[in-house]
Design a protein around this motif. Sequence first.
Motif, PDB file in Angstrom:
ATOM      1  N   LEU A  69     -32.044 -35.103 -13.087  1.00 30.04           N
ATOM      2  CA  LEU A  69     -30.789 -34.857 -12.392  1.00 30.04           C
ATOM      3  C   LEU A  69     -30.688 -33.404 -11.936  1.00 30.04           C
ATOM      4  N   SER A  70     -29.964 -33.185 -10.871  1.00 32.79           N
ATOM      5  CA  SER A  70     -29.683 -31.811 -10.439  1.00 32.79           C
ATOM      6  C   SER A  70     -28.680 -31.204 -11.422  1.00 32.79           C
ATOM      7  N   MET A  71     -28.497 -29.895 -11.340  1.00 34.29           N
ATOM      8  CA  MET A  71     -27.551 -29.230 -12.237  1.00 34.29           C
ATOM      9  C   MET A  71     -26.136 -29.782 -12.038  1.00 34.29           C
ATOM     10  N   ALA A  72     -25.758 -30.024 -10.785  1.00 33.20           N
ATOM     11  CA  ALA A  72     -24.422 -30.576 -10.508  1.00 33.20           C
ATOM     12  C   ALA A  72     -24.280 -31.974 -11.117  1.00 33.20           C
ATOM     13  N   GLU A  73     -25.328 -32.788 -11.015  1.00 35.41           N
ATOM     14  CA  GLU A  73     -25.280 -34.132 -11.594  1.00 35.41           C
ATOM     15  C   GLU A  73     -25.213 -34.072 -13.113  1.00 35.41           C
ATOM     16  N   ARG A  74     -25.951 -33.120 -13.707  1.00 36.75           N
ATOM     17  CA  ARG A  74     -25.898 -32.959 -15.164  1.00 36.75           C
ATOM     18  C   ARG A  74     -24.492 -32.585 -15.616  1.00 36.75           C
ATOM     19  N   MET A  75     -23.855 -31.686 -14.886  1.00 39.88           N
ATOM     20  CA  MET A  75     -22.493 -31.286 -15.236  1.00 39.88           C
ATOM     21  C   MET A  75     -21.528 -32.457 -15.077  1.00 39.88           C
ATOM     22  N   ASP A  76     -21.731 -33.288 -14.054  1.00 36.98           N
ATOM     23  CA  ASP A  76     -20.897 -34.477 -13.883  1.00 36.98           C
ATOM     24  C   ASP A  76     -21.031 -35.409 -15.081  1.00 36.98           C
ATOM     25  N   VAL A  77     -22.273 -35.626 -15.535  1.00 34.80           N
ATOM     26  CA  VAL A  77     -22.515 -36.487 -16.695  1.00 34.80           C
ATOM     27  C   VAL A  77     -21.844 -35.880 -17.930  1.00 34.80           C
ATOM     28  N   PHE A  78     -22.012 -34.566 -18.124  1.00 32.02           N
ATOM     29  CA  PHE A  78     -21.397 -33.895 -19.265  1.00 32.02           C
ATOM     30  C   PHE A  78     -19.878 -34.049 -19.233  1.00 32.02           C
ATOM     31  N   CYS A  79     -19.289 -33.862 -18.060  1.00 34.25           N
ATOM     32  CA  CYS A  79     -17.827 -33.995 -17.937  1.00 34.25           C
ATOM     33  C   CYS A  79     -17.376 -35.427 -18.213  1.00 34.25           C
ATOM     34  N   GLU A  80     -18.147 -36.408 -17.747  1.00 34.94           N
ATOM     35  CA  GLU A  80     -17.807 -37.812 -18.003  1.00 34.94           C
ATOM     36  C   GLU A  80     -17.861 -38.121 -19.502  1.00 34.94           C
ATOM     37  N   PHE A  81     -18.904 -37.622 -20.197  1.00 36.72           N
ATOM     38  CA  PHE A  81     -18.991 -37.840 -21.642  1.00 36.72           C
ATOM     39  C   PHE A  81     -17.833 -37.162 -22.360  1.00 36.72           C
ATOM     40  N   THR A  82     -17.476 -35.962 -21.900  1.00 34.06           N
ATOM     41  CA  THR A  82     -16.350 -35.242 -22.510  1.00 34.06           C
ATOM     42  C   THR A  82     -15.053 -36.017 -22.319  1.00 34.06           C
ATOM     43  N   GLU A  83     -14.824 -36.507 -21.114  1.00 35.36           N
ATOM     44  CA  GLU A  83     -13.618 -37.289 -20.839  1.00 35.36           C
ATOM     45  C   GLU A  83     -13.589 -38.571 -21.667  1.00 35.36           C
ATOM     46  N   LEU A  84     -14.745 -39.208 -21.825  1.00 38.22           N
ATOM     47  CA  LEU A  84     -14.826 -40.416 -22.650  1.00 38.22           C
ATOM     48  C   LEU A  84     -14.469 -40.099 -24.100  1.00 38.22           C
ATOM     49  N   ALA A  85     -15.066 -39.028 -24.637  1.00 38.41           N
ATOM     50  CA  ALA A  85     -14.784 -38.653 -26.026  1.00 38.41           C
ATOM     51  C   ALA A  85     -13.306 -38.336 -26.212  1.00 38.41           C
ATOM     52  N   LEU A  86     -12.724 -37.618 -25.261  1.00 38.78           N
ATOM     53  CA  LEU A  86     -11.309 -37.256 -25.381  1.00 38.78           C
ATOM     54  C   LEU A  86     -10.389 -38.453 -25.188  1.00 38.78           C
ATOM     55  N   SER A  87     -10.819 -39.437 -24.415  1.00 44.09           N
ATOM     56  CA  SER A  87      -9.980 -40.628 -24.239  1.00 44.09           C
ATOM     57  C   SER A  87      -9.944 -41.462 -25.522  1.00 44.09           C
ATOM     58  N   VAL A  88     -11.040 -41.430 -26.276  1.00 46.24           N
ATOM     59  CA  VAL A  88     -11.113 -42.174 -27.530  1.00 46.24           C
ATOM     60  C   VAL A  88     -10.468 -41.385 -28.665  1.00 46.24           C
ATOM     61  N   HIS A  89     -10.686 -40.062 -28.663  1.00 47.71           N
ATOM     62  CA  HIS A  89     -10.164 -39.188 -29.729  1.00 47.71           C
ATOM     63  C   HIS A  89      -9.485 -37.976 -29.100  1.00 47.71           C
ATOM     64  N   PRO A  90      -8.254 -38.126 -28.600  1.00 46.51           N
ATOM     65  CA  PRO A  90      -7.575 -37.000 -27.940  1.00 46.51           C
ATOM     66  C   PRO A  90      -7.345 -35.800 -28.860  1.00 46.51           C
ATOM     67  N   GLU A  91      -7.374 -36.010 -30.161  1.00 45.07           N
ATOM     68  CA  GLU A  91      -7.155 -34.901 -31.096  1.00 45.07           C
ATOM     69  C   GLU A  91      -8.326 -33.916 -31.118  1.00 45.07           C
ATOM     70  N   LEU A  92      -9.439 -34.266 -30.490  1.00 52.19           N
ATOM     71  CA  LEU A  92     -10.588 -33.356 -30.449  1.00 52.19           C
ATOM     72  C   LEU A  92     -10.243 -32.035 -29.766  1.00 52.19           C
ATOM     73  N   LYS A  93      -9.307 -32.063 -28.840  1.00 55.29           N
ATOM     74  CA  LYS A  93      -8.903 -30.839 -28.139  1.00 55.29           C
ATOM     75  C   LYS A  93      -8.305 -29.817 -29.093  1.00 55.29           C
ATOM     76  N   GLU A  94      -7.702 -30.289 -30.160  1.00 54.04           N
ATOM     77  CA  GLU A  94      -6.987 -29.411 -31.075  1.00 54.04           C
ATOM     78  C   GLU A  94      -7.878 -28.804 -32.152  1.00 54.04           C
TER      79      GLU A  94
END
Length: 66
Positions: free
Chosen positions: A24-49
């Motif tokens: 993947l390009s760097m931009a695509e890697r960042m997109d994947v990282f952001c998607e995984f982060t959003e998924l984790a936060l949607s399942v466990h919103p308390e992770l932000k805290e």
Amino acid sequence: MIPTVEHDRQQETIEAKARWFQSLSMAERMDVFCEFTELALSVHPELKEKKHVEPIAGRIQILSAK
């Protein structure tokens, strides 16, 4: 490379996943990282805290080069 759907377990190895990610390009890697982060936060919103997260024993996979 044309994306395909694979049903071979060899395509699901950690090495195959690493090769896919590295392709993947760097931009695509960042997109994947952001998607995984959003998924984790949607399942466990308390992770932000959480400030200092400790790893759970036995839940870390160590990879080594052959």
